[in-house]
Design an enzyme around this catalytic site. Structure first.
Site, short mmCIF file in Angstrom:
data_model
loop_
_atom_site.label_atom_id
_atom_site.label_comp_id
_atom_site.label_asym_id
_atom_site.label_seq_id
_atom_site.Cartn_x
_atom_site.Cartn_y
_atom_site.Cartn_z
N CYS A 18 29.27 -36.54 -41.87
CA CYS A 18 28.68 -37.23 -40.72
C CYS A 18 27.67 -38.30 -41.17
O CYS A 18 27.24 -38.33 -42.32
CB CYS A 18 27.98 -36.22 -39.81
SG CYS A 18 29.12 -35.23 -38.81
N HIS A 45 24.65 -38.69 -35.72
CA HIS A 45 23.74 -37.75 -35.08
C HIS A 45 22.37 -37.77 -35.76
O HIS A 45 22.20 -38.27 -36.88
CB HIS A 45 24.32 -36.33 -35.06
CG HIS A 45 24.54 -35.74 -36.42
ND1 HIS A 45 23.52 -35.27 -37.22
CD2 HIS A 45 25.70 -35.54 -37.12
CE1 HIS A 45 24.02 -34.81 -38.34
NE2 HIS A 45 25.35 -34.96 -38.32
#
Length: 493
Positions: free
Chosen positions: A430, A414
């Site tokens: 992440c 992301h």
């Protein structure tokens, strides 16, 4: 002009005019206009005028006037006035010449034989000459007559030649210059063995390491449809090896055609895994979240079109056949000159040690992006699959996932507004990218794309980087798809 019996143009055909069956003539033939009169049009004003000019230059005024007068039989014609003017000039020259001769030799006309006596003498001379050839010579009568006959427009002999087709398999990374050199060398070698044949070599891109660089006899005409280049060599008539690329921008278009095809194929394969069948229409891949397998159907690089057809017709765009056995036969370019593109799924490789991400399709490297990872090794390694493609993803906190996200389950690729975290280990697990990078990546990562997270070395060595040319695959008018759901995501962040 393409002859009926051949699929591709022959380099000699551009300068040939078809007369009858297998008989052709070339405008560069010294007897061209004589042959036009003999075979095509006995009253052709242009041919008679050109022949008249030829005799005029040679000083044969009688023959020149004859052909000029033949021009006058056709009215109107572009050569009528020129022929009429030429006749007047020749008549004037003839009169001036006769007057000067009479002035120089006033008694000569009196000593000349009457015209009918001249004719009789000439006929007797010719008859005697024929008798000598016929009864004294040792050649057959028909040969003697053939030798003595004065053909008015010459003769033409056409020899049939046999095209011998071959296939040369070419590595997709071979440069045009190297392809030319290999084809030229191979054509010369084949001509040594078949000096009276016309050598045809079709160059075909091959991913098969066994066949790369090999030249074989063509046994399947369907293979010629995949040719990117043709070499023609007929040593009996032309010492030049003629090489013609069917796509002059092959080096630019071939990678893009392959990437565009495999981008859609990756989405099709993922759809088949999810639903157990292929979609009926390609637009089924372009739905609102969570069924947004793609954001657009890419443009086919050679024709700059993303129209689809159910069968190949070469008119541009893509061919989509939902009933095909595999995705390679299901989706491919609808353009001539694009070779077979094997199915090589788009996938992502992540090197944790170098903090870099690569977007890859086969041997083509689309992008390399710098990334941020999880603190204390919290980013897991292994193989993952893109399960969610989200624009402006919502989390517990505003803008925690940046402008876009590619969900892999508990973690995601992301965007981030904290660009200082790129190249470091600060996340909760992440993989972070800058917002511009994640948006660029998002467009070329279908749902179902495999993501390989490895601890150190790259899984694959890639030979060619396509760089920003991939932007040529994006259509100007994008489909209207809702890829920003109200759902709140709970990726580790």
């Amino acid at each position: 002009m393409i002859r009926r019996s051949q699929r591709f143009r022959n380099h000699l055909d551009d300068n040939l005019i078809h007369l009858h069956k297998n008989l052709f003539i070339s405008p560069s033939d010294p007897q061209y206009y004589e042959k036009v009169i003999r075979y095509i049009d006995a009253n052709s004003p242009e041919a008679h005028y050109k022949i008249g000019q030829k005799f005029h230059l040679k000083g044969n005024l009688k023959r020149a006037i004859f052909h000029y007068k033949e021009v006058l039989r056709t009215y109107p014609s572009p050569f009528y006035s020129a022929a009429n003017r030429a006749i007047r000039e020749l008549d004037q020259q003839h009169a001036e010449h006769a007057a000067s001769m009479q002035k120089a030799f006033p008694e000569a006309e009196k000593r000349l034989l009457p015209p009918f006596m001249k004719t009789m003498l000439i006929v007797l001379f010719v008859l005697n000459l024929m008798l000598v050839f016929l009864f004294v010579g040792d050649a057959p009568v028909y040969k003697a007559i053939s030798k003595m006959k004065v053909w008015s427009v010459g003769s033409d002999v056409t020899y049939e030649t046999m095209d011998v087709p071959f296939i040369m398999y070419i590595d997709p990374e071979t440069k045009n210059e190297d392809i030319e050199t290999a084809l030229h060398k191979q054509a010369l070698e084949l001509a040594k063995e078949m000096p009276n044949s016309s050598i045809l070599i079709y160059g075909i891109v091959s991913q098969d390491n066994v066949n790369k660089g090999k030249t074989m006899l063509l046994t399947n005409d369907e293979l010629t449809k995949s040719a990117i280049v043709i070499a023609q060599y007929h040593p009996a008539t032309d010492r030049t090896v003629r090489i013609r690329f069917l796509n002059s921008e092959f080096e630019k278009h071939q990678p893009l055609s392959a990437i565009g095809a495999n981008l859609v194929r990756t989405a099709l394969e993922s759809y088949r895994k999810d639903y157990g069948r292929a979609p009926v229409h390609l637009n089924d891949l372009l739905q609102d979240y969570p069924n947004n397998y793609l954001s657009f159907i890419p443009l086919e690089a050679v024709t700059s079109s993303n129209d689809t057809s159910t069968v190949f017709n070469g008119r541009g765009g893509w061919v989509y056949d939902s009933s095909a056995a595999d995705v390679e036969q299901m989706f491919y370019a609808n353009a001539a000159g694009v070779g077979r593109v094997p199915y090589e799924p788009v996938h992502i490789e992540i090197n944790k040690a170098e903090h870099q991400l690569k977007l890859v399709s086969g041997s083509y490297l689309l992008w390399v992006k710098d990334i941020g990872l999880g603190a204390n090794g919290s980013t897991p390694q292994g193989d993952f699959r893109v399960m969610d493609r989200v624009q402006q993803p919502k989390g517990k906190h505003a803008k925690v996932y940046g402008d876009a996200g590619l969900g892999l389950g508990a973690i995601a690729l992301h965007g981030t507004f904290d660009e200082s975290s790129i190249g470091t280990d600060q996340s909760l697990g992440c993989i972070r990218l800058t917002n511009p990078d994640v948006q660029q990546l998002f467009q070329f990562v279908p749902k179902g794309t495999e993501v390989q997270i490895n601890p150190a070395k790259w899984a694959t060595i890639h030979n060619e980087q396509v760089k920003d040319n991939t932007l040529l695959l994006i259509p100007i008018n994008l489909p209207s798809i809702n890829e920003s759901p109200e759902q709140v995501f709970h990726w580790l962040g």
